[in-house]
Structures are given as structure tokens and as C-alpha cells.
Design an enzyme around this catalytic site. Structure first.
Site, PDB file in Angstrom:
ATOM      1  N   HIS A 200      -6.069   2.545   1.677  1.00 10.23           N
ATOM      2  CA  HIS A 200      -5.386   3.678   2.368  1.00 10.23           C
ATOM      3  C   HIS A 200      -6.185   4.197   3.373  1.00 10.23           C
ATOM      4  O   HIS A 200      -5.538   4.597   4.416  1.00 10.23           O
ATOM      5  CB  HIS A 200      -5.414   4.658   0.995  1.00 10.23           C
TER       6      HIS A 200
ATOM      7  N   LYS B 126     -12.952  11.771  -5.740  1.00  8.62           N
ATOM      8  CA  LYS B 126     -12.179  12.293  -6.874  1.00  8.62           C
ATOM      9  C   LYS B 126     -13.108  13.692  -7.440  1.00  8.62           C
ATOM     10  O   LYS B 126     -14.224  13.724  -7.123  1.00  8.62           O
ATOM     11  CB  LYS B 126     -12.129  11.544  -8.075  1.00  8.62           C
TER      12      LYS B 126
ATOM     13  N   ASP C 131       0.835  -1.357   0.002  1.00 13.33           N
ATOM     14  CA  ASP C 131      -0.165   0.048  -0.021  1.00 13.33           C
ATOM     15  C   ASP C 131       0.914   1.225  -0.087  1.00 13.33           C
ATOM     16  O   ASP C 131       1.697   1.239   0.978  1.00 13.33           O
ATOM     17  CB  ASP C 131      -0.915   0.026   1.376  1.00 13.33           C
ATOM     18  N   HIS C 132       0.936   2.263  -1.209  1.00 22.69           N
ATOM     19  CA  HIS C 132       1.859   3.048  -1.163  1.00 22.69           C
ATOM     20  C   HIS C 132       1.546   4.187  -0.192  1.00 22.69           C
ATOM     21  O   HIS C 132       2.485   4.685   0.095  1.00 22.69           O
ATOM     22  CB  HIS C 132       1.958   3.476  -2.464  1.00 22.69           C
TER      23      HIS C 132
ATOM     24  N   GLU D  96      -9.278  14.464  -3.764  1.00 26.74           N
ATOM     25  CA  GLU D  96      -8.271  14.432  -4.958  1.00 26.74           C
ATOM     26  C   GLU D  96      -8.993  15.514  -5.834  1.00 26.74           C
ATOM     27  O   GLU D  96     -10.373  15.600  -6.057  1.00 26.74           O
ATOM     28  CB  GLU D  96      -8.354  13.278  -5.826  1.00 26.74           C
TER      29      GLU D  96
HETATM   30  C1  BG6 Z   1      -4.414   4.992  -5.756  1.00 23.31           C
HETATM   31  C2  BG6 Z   1      -5.618   4.989  -6.160  1.00 23.31           C
HETATM   32  O1  BG6 Z   1      -4.159   3.819  -4.852  1.00 23.31           O
HETATM   33  O2  BG6 Z   1      -4.070   6.125  -4.909  1.00 23.31           O
HETATM   34  C3  BG6 Z   1      -5.909   6.182  -7.069  1.00 23.31           C
HETATM   35  O3  BG6 Z   1      -5.945   3.747  -7.143  1.00 23.31           O
HETATM   36  C4  BG6 Z   1      -5.500   7.637  -6.381  1.00 23.31           C
HETATM   37  O4  BG6 Z   1      -7.290   6.288  -7.909  1.00 23.31           O
HETATM   38  C5  BG6 Z   1      -4.440   7.422  -5.581  1.00 23.31           C
HETATM   39  O5  BG6 Z   1      -5.580   8.445  -7.264  1.00 23.31           O
HETATM   40  C6  BG6 Z   1      -4.046   8.669  -4.732  1.00 23.31           C
HETATM   41  O6  BG6 Z   1      -2.619   8.382  -4.384  1.00 23.31           O
HETATM   42  P1  BG6 Z   1      -2.055   9.728  -3.802  1.00 23.31           P
HETATM   43  O7  BG6 Z   1      -0.386   9.131  -3.481  1.00 23.31           O
HETATM   44  O8  BG6 Z   1      -1.867  10.582  -4.730  1.00 23.31           O
HETATM   45  O9  BG6 Z   1      -2.800  10.105  -2.683  1.00 23.31           O
END
Ligand code: BG6
Length: 448
Positions: free
Chosen positions: A267, A367, A204-205, A243
């Protein structure tokens, strides 16, 4: 968010600058990285730029190659050119080491559902490993639609690419990991037929974001926050991941999953856990995971009869973002004209344990909202009794702690002070800490 006119007190970092041991550690084990879905959106927007920035900062192993694997028919040079186009201006402006990187990039066309194709890939990898004197370590990164995970895992296994002898082999996937509990279990089962648990990385980034990692530090490396971190002092917690972008070119994936599977089960739930979990006895992966699991087990299920009181879903319509007209979700390419996929969700969550009884957690993500902003707002309760009621009335604003995750990487604590002067008046002020203050080192982004 603190009002712009709220006076700010800067926080000055104390003590010596962090030493080198705080920086990213370089590993020198040779590796072959194979990116499935190498011609897709994730590779171009996140993975390749991250790899390139690590390369520029000499943080990739000296001996590595990257092999792009996708369904498209491309030759090596066309793939290299495609990757070059993915680099941001910022990456291009820094010392440009492109030829050295390009010499380590290769491409192989692969059909994900074809064993024959994977046997061919295995042969090609072993050829390259011979040429570059690599030692067989392999990292497979899946930047592909989730529907391809099982096929890829299975064919890697059958082609002998999951095998570890003197080498290692790693399998990296992102969300969504299944559509629901049953499909997630089924997927887990399929992966385990070919890869052992230590080989599988479900990532999970958000967990690699500096400011997300800082949540546990703030809570458990200080003694002043934890005593007030519970139902007695906290009124509510609001976790926002807003976003301004729309679904972009990803509707083919997104329309099947929607915001709950795209942002919440991963997330948002991770942010919630970091905010609300108990401290493990030691900061180790399994112990942290155990505490998160306990927290998830304490979540109160939504009562289906009163779901509307707990969950709001929405979908963006057309409008104006940053002065530009933008299309509605239904008008985005590849979205079904009658799609009911939510692009926005707000939920109220309760955690049924002693610490959090009765404290709502509001989770909001969507979004095409007004701005990009991810933050955690901890709203404290009002003072239980105001001795100033005679002069100020009964209402005194309560304290608020904001952990800015992105793009503002900041911590703001708002509290009341007397307005200087002979009269008794209050004003809110904000103590402000910028996460990057005083740091000059390379600060890799979450994907790096
Ligand atoms: C991703 C989602 O995991 O996270 C995207 O698939 C989203 O839809 C993105 O835009 C948001 O990541 P960050 O790091 O820009 O908040």
C-alpha cells in the site's frame, strides 16, 4: 492537517453531474466464484460484504454462484448463516435480498495440500455448473495465509481447474507475495507453472480506493499542480496510513510479517508511486506499471551503516484508544511473548532523479495509533523572499496540499490571505473539497 480553526472556503463542483458511463460496469458473463479461506477474517470483513453490496445493486452477473472452500467442516446452511452474520447493519437495512443470495451460496471442505481434495472440488464445481447452466468461467480468490498460495495454485492446476478453453479461469491473490525478492520470484515461478500471466491477478485493495485513483487525476488532469510538483517547490511529502485498530484476530499471520510486509511493500509503495511517478503517455495498465517501475528503480537504497537515520520501527504497548483500555501487541492472542515484529514504521525515502533530488518522502504507518487516518501531505517551500518582512517578520507559513485518502475523502489546500481590516496581518485559510460532494450514485468500497 489544517487546524480546525482555519477558515475554510468550500469548493463547489462545477459542470453537470457525472453521467451513468462513470458508474461501475456490469459484466454479464456467468461465473463461479470460489473463495479459499471462506471461513476466515478477510472473507467475513471485506469480501463477502463487498459481494453482497454488488449483488444488492444488481452489479453481479445474473448467473453466478459463490462456493466457499476451507478446511473447516461445514454444511451449506451453516456456511450461509456464517456469511449472513458478516453483513453490516447498513447492508441489512437496505432492501434485504438475502434469500436470493443464499440460494447461490455453497460450501465445500477442501484441504489445500491435497490433490484428491481438489479433484473432488473440480467434480463438485462441474455438478453445480450443470445445475445452474454456468459456462465454466471460474474465479479463484485466495483469502488464505500466504503459505497456502503455492499449494492451492498447484492443486488447481493439477485438478484441471486452471484450464481455459471456451471458458476463462482467474487466480486472485493479495499481499504479501513472498517474504523477500527470492521467495517472491519462487512464488511467481510456481504460479506460472499452472496459470498464464493473464490469468493471475496480484491485487492491492488500496488501488481500488476512489481517493487513491484520484491522485493521478489530480496530478495529470489539471495543469496547475504539475509545474510545482518537484524539488523546486516541494519541501517534503508525508504519506501516513495510521490505524487505531490493533492486530485483531490476525496475529497468526501478522506476527510473521509485520508492518513492513503488511503495509509498506504494497500500500505505501503504491501511494508513493502515484505521488511521485512521471505521467505515462496514455492511461493504460502496462504504461502506468512501467512508470511505477521506473520510480521504484530510482529509490535510493538505505545505507546500512546509518539505517537509524532512515528507518524507525516500533511495536505498540498497552494504552487507551478512544477511551478504551487496549492490550499491548505482546499480549494479543497468538503473538509470541518475545516477538520483535514491528507494528509501526516511519521511513525517510529519497528518489534519485531530476524531479525529486533532495526531497524527502516520509512514510509512516502503524497500528494502535490515535486515530484512523490515511493521507498524503505535500508541504511546499516557504516563499523565497518576503517583501512583508518589515511588517510581518520573516516567517510566513508555507502552502500545504493534503490529499485525504480515508476516512476523510477530501482535498485541502492551505494558503495565506490578508486578515480583513486596516492592519497588515496574515492568516492561513484552507480551500476544501469533499470528494463525495454532489455524488448520489452507489459508491462501492474498495473490495467491491
Ligand atoms: C491490509 C492489512 O492490507 O490493509 C491490514 O493487511 C490493514 O493490516 C489494512 O489493517 C488497512 O486497510 P484499510 O483499507 O482499512 O486502510
Amino acid at each position: 492537517m489544517p487546524n480546525e480553526s482555519t477558515p475554510r472556503a468550500e469548493v463547489i463542483p462545477q459542470g453537470p453531474e457525472p453521467d451513468q458511463s462513470c458508474q461501475l460496469e456490469k459484466t454479464n458473463e456467468p461465473v463461479t466464484m470460489v473463495i479459499f479461506g471462506a471461513t476466515g477474517d478477510l472473507t467475513c470483513r471485506k469480501l463477502f460484504p463487498a459481494l453482497y453490496s454488488l449483488f444488492q445493486n444488481a452489479l453481479l452477473p445474473e448467473n453466478f454462484i459463490i462456493v466457499g472452500a476451507s478446511r473447516s467442516e461445514l454444511d451449506h446452511d451453516a456456511f450461509r448463516e456464517k456469511m449472513k452474520q458478516c453483513l453490516t447493519d447498513e447492508l441489512r437495512e437496505k432492501e434485504f435480498s438475502w434469500p436470493n443470495m443464499a440460494a447461490r451460496l455453497f460450501y465445500r471442505q477442501v484441504r489445500f495440500d491435497s490433490l484428491e481434495s481438489f479433484v473432488d472440488l473440480a467434480g463438485y464445481l462441474s455438478l453445480l455448473e450443470g445445475q445452474f447452466s454456468l459456462q465454466g468461467n471460474k474465479l479463484f480468490y485466495l483469502a488464505v495465509p500466504p503459505s497456502a498460495y503455492e499449494d492451492i495454485a498447484c492443486n488447481l492446476g493439477r485438478a484441471g481447474l486452471a484450464r481455459e478453453e471456451a471458458n476463462w479461469s482467474r487466480f486472485v491473490v493479495e499481499k504479501p507475495f513472498g517474504r523477500d525478492l527470492d521467495s517472491a520470484k519462487q512464488l511467481d515461478h510456481s504460479l506460472h507453472e499452472h496459470f498464464a500471466e493473464h490469468q493471475i491477478f496480484r491485487i492491492d485493495h488500496y488501488l481500488a480506493k476512489e481517493t487513491v485513483q484520484n491522485i493521478l487525476m489530480l496530478r495529470f488532469a489539471n495543469s496547475i499542480f504539475e509545474p510545482v510538483w518537484d524539488r523546486r517547490y516541494i519541501d517534503y511529502v508525508r504519506i501516513t496510513a495510521a490505524e487505531d485498530i490493533g492486530v485483531e484476530h490476525r496475529a497468526g499471520y501478522y506476527d510473521h510479517y509485520g508492518v513492513l510486509r503488511d503495509m509498506f511493500q504494497n500500500h505505501m509503495m503504491q501511494l508513493l508511486a502515484l505521488c511521485a511517478m512521471e505521467p505515462p503517455s496514455i492511461f493504460e495498465a502496462d504504461r502506468v506499471r512501467d512508470e511505477k517501475t521506473k520510480l521504484y528503480r530510482s529509490l535510493r537504497p538505505f545505507p546500512v551503516e546509518t539505517l537509524n537515520d532512515h528507518l524507525v520501527l516500533g511495536q505498540y504497548s498497552s494504552g487507551v484508544v478512544k477511551g478504551e483500555k487496549v492490550a499491548s501487541y505482546l499480549d494479543e492472542p497468538e503473538v509470541a511473548p518475545d516477538s520483535l515484529t514491528p507494528t509501526y514504521a516511519a521511513m525517510r525515502i529519497f528518489v534519485d532523479n531530476w524531479r525529486w533530488q533532495g526531497v524527502p518522502f516520509y512514510l509512516v504507518s502503524g497500528k494502535r495509533l490515535a486515530e484512523k487516518r490515511t493521507e498524503i501531505a505535500v508541504q511546499f517551500k516557504q516563499v523565497p523572499f518576503s517583501m512583508f518582512r518589515g511588517v510581518l517578520g520573516g516567517d510566513i507559513s508555507a502552502n500545504r496540499l493534503i490529499l485525504g485518502i480515508q476516512p476523510r475523502e477530501e482535498v485541502d489546500l492551505t494558503f495565506q490571505t490578508k486578515v480583513p481590516g486596516p492592519r497588515v496581518c496574515l492568516r492561513s485559510v484552507t480551500m476544501h473539497f469533499n470528494y463525495n460532494q454532489g455524488i448520489r450514485e452507489y459508491n462501492p468500497d474498495a473490495y467491491a
